[in-house]
Design an enzyme around this catalytic site. Structure first.
Site: not given
Ligand code: GUN
Ligand code: ZN
Length: 648
Positions: A89, A124, A274
């Site tokens: 990211d 973005d 669980c």
């Molecule tokens: N991680 C969580 N939401 C977003 C988003 O809208 N854009 C980006 N680039 N990373 C994210």
């Molecule tokens: Zn568990």
């Protein structure tokens, strides 16, 4: 990058996603790896939970001297010590959380390319739910601009271009279609974290549907920041392929355990409900007493076990054709999710979803509650009954519901009614409303399971639909009068008549109004299975026109049948039209690949029988569609039609 559908259900799909670091199976979850603080290594994740791909943050790496130089030297794969695909990211989320952070939109893309990320992400503009339309639009325009600039410098890295647009469906659709025009390969849906945090699932659903409406259907869709499994089934059913989760650590830090439909604080647990390896090893009391970092690690592992088991459940549901059942069951565990799922009752949403729904399944349609009647498949059947079904006359007899198959159970009644008068329409009350008795073995009528007592909402909907279906028709009572069958006609003749009626109605429902007339304008011969007595093959003037499938009570089309439909129905109805270059392949017995499709009838649905023609409408063959029109025209790899017969 290659993205190919292997199996589908609802608008969801199981795909193979090919990256430089291997092929992975979607839908899947990418655990977030914080490069500053790796609590479970990607390698261990692979071993423990079958993790195939992870996501990390290039902004964090770039802003830390040590991490940056290692990443530049060894690549992000060296840095994380992982040889599977890695997504990165860009710092958008940090900008959203911390306000103005310093990051250059193109530099961060270059950096992701430099450290050899498999899927990098543009910087973005995070559109928040509280934005005005004008603010949101500004963000969308800037996001599209950045995507365009970033595409030029991405090299051979797959670039994720995030769909933004706040809570405005038309902005989402606009953003998705503009980003699709620049031919990028991966589409996250962004700006949805605050919606999820506040359980605004209806808004989330609208964001997903609007984005999907605009996006290129052949590309993977990632729901950014969706880490809680409660949302996975619905999101997958709407067409999301990827999720990412930092929730597993975030919740663990907060002493909270994730479950498929909620989270529970460890303090509120007397025992661990669980059976994952962690919960099998520890008692609740032991876990509470554990030293903090160990406890966090163990809860994080539990959280990932649960999350991946949910992913596997979803894939299994797709394989078995019961994803909607899973969605409905999960929805019933949370009021906000019920609200969201009820959005699917709106006609435009049903209409959109219906396009992706396969024609029939080898598993019965299973009632789970008052949402079931709103499934896209039921919407389709009602629509086809209204548009394609030919009533014998305006008069109908409505028989009470009985055991299935209806026509077998009502054998005697059919005989009596038809020996009296041939043009009386016989209907049977079913949980889906009154259905023509001769359709009783067609999917989903025979293959659906409803409880004896149906909820009042469903009854109301069925009543409304029946009214529309029976509009202008008159019910006449069934009188159990004695009929001398010997005198009028022989038993066999009446059932022959019923068989023809059955073939006629199914053909019309499947191929279109008057398909039967087009297919059978001569001597009809029906061949039945010796073992089951069911219709198998149908001939007209000694030509093999149709075969009936035992599983769903529908037809497979034969080449001679296709010739008739081709003659009767105008172009492009029922057709998949392919390029000239691909014609020799079809004649050679190969299947139709999506990249060769130039056009397609928009009535065709996945698993529908179709006619394959060239651009001059010359019939080339017949087969079974694997995709609908939108998909055929957007995919450039993979099969579009499985060809069964072709001209020589
Ligand atoms: N991680 C969580 N939401 C977003 C988003 O809208 N854009 C980006 N680039 N990373 C994210
Ligand atoms: Zn568990």
């Amino acid at each position: 990058m290659k993205f190919e559908i292997k199996k589908r259900d609802a608008a969801g799909r199981i795909c193979n996603f090919t990256t430089k670091h291997g092929i992975i199976k979607t839908p899947t979850l990418l655990p977030v790896i914080n490069p500053n603080k790796v609590i479970i290594s990607p390698k261990e994740m692979k071993r423990l939970f079958g993790v195939e791909m992870v996501i990390t943050n290039s902004y964090i790496i770039k802003n830390n001297e040590k991490l940056r130089s290692r990443a530049v030297e060894e690549g992000v794969h060296g840095l994380l010590d992982f040889d599977g695909p890695i997504m990165t990211d860009s710092g958008t989320f940090q900008s959203y959380v911390y306000g103005n952070v310093k990051v250059d939109p193109l530099e961060i893309v270059e950096f992701q390319r430099e450290i050899e990320s498999d899927v990098g992400t543009i910087l973005d503009i995070f559109g928040t739910p509280d934005q005005t339309r004008i603010q949101a639009k500004r963000g969308v325009i800037e996001t599209i601009n950045r995507a365009k600039q970033s595409m030029k410098i991405k090299g051979d890295m797959v670039l994720a271009c995030t769909i933004q647009g706040s809570v405005y469906p038309e902005l989402r659709e606009f953003c998705a279609s503009k980003l699709s025009e620049i031919n990028t390969d991966f589409f996250p849906i962004g700006g949805v974290v605050p919606l999820m945090e506040n359980q605004r699932y209806s808004d989330l659903l609208r964001c997903i549907i609007a984005s999907k409406r605009g996006v290129n259907h052949s590309k993977p869709i990632h729901l950014f920041g969706a880490g809680h499994p409660i949302i996975f089934p619905l999101a997958v059913a709407l067409g999301c392929d990827f999720f990412d989760s930092s929730a597993y650590v975030k919740y663990a830090n907060d002493n909270r355990l994730i479950f498929p439909d909620n989270t529970i604080k460890l303090d509120d647990l007397d025992e661990l409900p669980c059976s994952c390896p962690i919960c099998s090893k520890y008692t609740a009391r032991e876990l509470k007493k554990e030293e903090k970092s160990t406890r966090i690690l163990q809860i994080a592992k539990h959280n990932l076990y649960i999350s991946f088991s949910e992913i596997k459940k979803i894939r299994t549901a797709i394989m078995n054709g019961n994803l909607w059942e899973l969605v409905e069951r999960r929805a019933n565990s949370n009021p906000y999710l019920i609200d969201a799922v009820q959005e699917l009752r709106k006609k435009n949403n049903k209409k959109w979803l219906e396009q992706f729904e396969i024609i029939s399944k080898n598993k019965a349609l299973f009632y789970t509650g008052n949402q079931t009647i709103h499934r896209p498949l039921i919407f389709r059947i009602q629509k086809r009954l209204k548009e394609r079904y030919n009533f014998l006359s305006n008069k109908y007899i409505l028989l009470p519901e009985t055991k299935k198959p209806y026509s077998k159970y009502y054998n005697k009644e059919i005989l009596k009614i038809f020996s009296n008068k041939k043009d009386i329409q016989i209907l049977v009350k079913s949980p889906l409303g009154p259905i023509p008795i001769e359709l009783d073995e067609m999917y989903p009528f025979a293959q659906s399971i409803f409880p004896n007592k149906i909820d009042s909402h469903t009854r109301h909907i069925v009543k409304e639909n029946s009214k529309k279906f029976l509009d202008g028709k008159n019910e006449i009572p069934y009188t159990d009068e004695e009929v001398n069958v010997e005198e009028s006609e022989t038993y066999n003749k009446i059932f022959q008549y019923f068989d023809i009626r059955k073939i006629s109605s199914i053909a019309d429902m499947q191929f279109g109004k008057n398909a039967f007339k087009a297919l059978f304008n001569g001597d009809i011969k029906i061949v039945k299975s010796k073992k089951t007595g069911k219709i198998r093959n149908i001939y007209c003037n000694d030509k093999h026109i149709l075969s009936m499938r035992a599983g769903d009570g529908m037809f497979t089309l034969k080449l001679d049948g296709a010739l008739k439909l081709h003659e009767y129905f105008k172009y492009p109805y029922l057709r998949v039209i392919i390029q000239k270059d691909a014609v020799p392949f079809i004649i050679d017995g190969k299947s139709v690949f999506a990249k060769f499709v130039v056009d397609c009838d928009d009535n065709l649905r996945p698993y529908d029988e179709c006619i394959i023609v060239d651009e001059k409408d010359t019939l080339l063959g017949i087969g079974r569609c694997l995709l609908n029109k939108i998909e055929m025209l957007s995919f450039d790899s993979g099969m579009a039609v499985k060809v069964r017969e072709h001209i020589k």
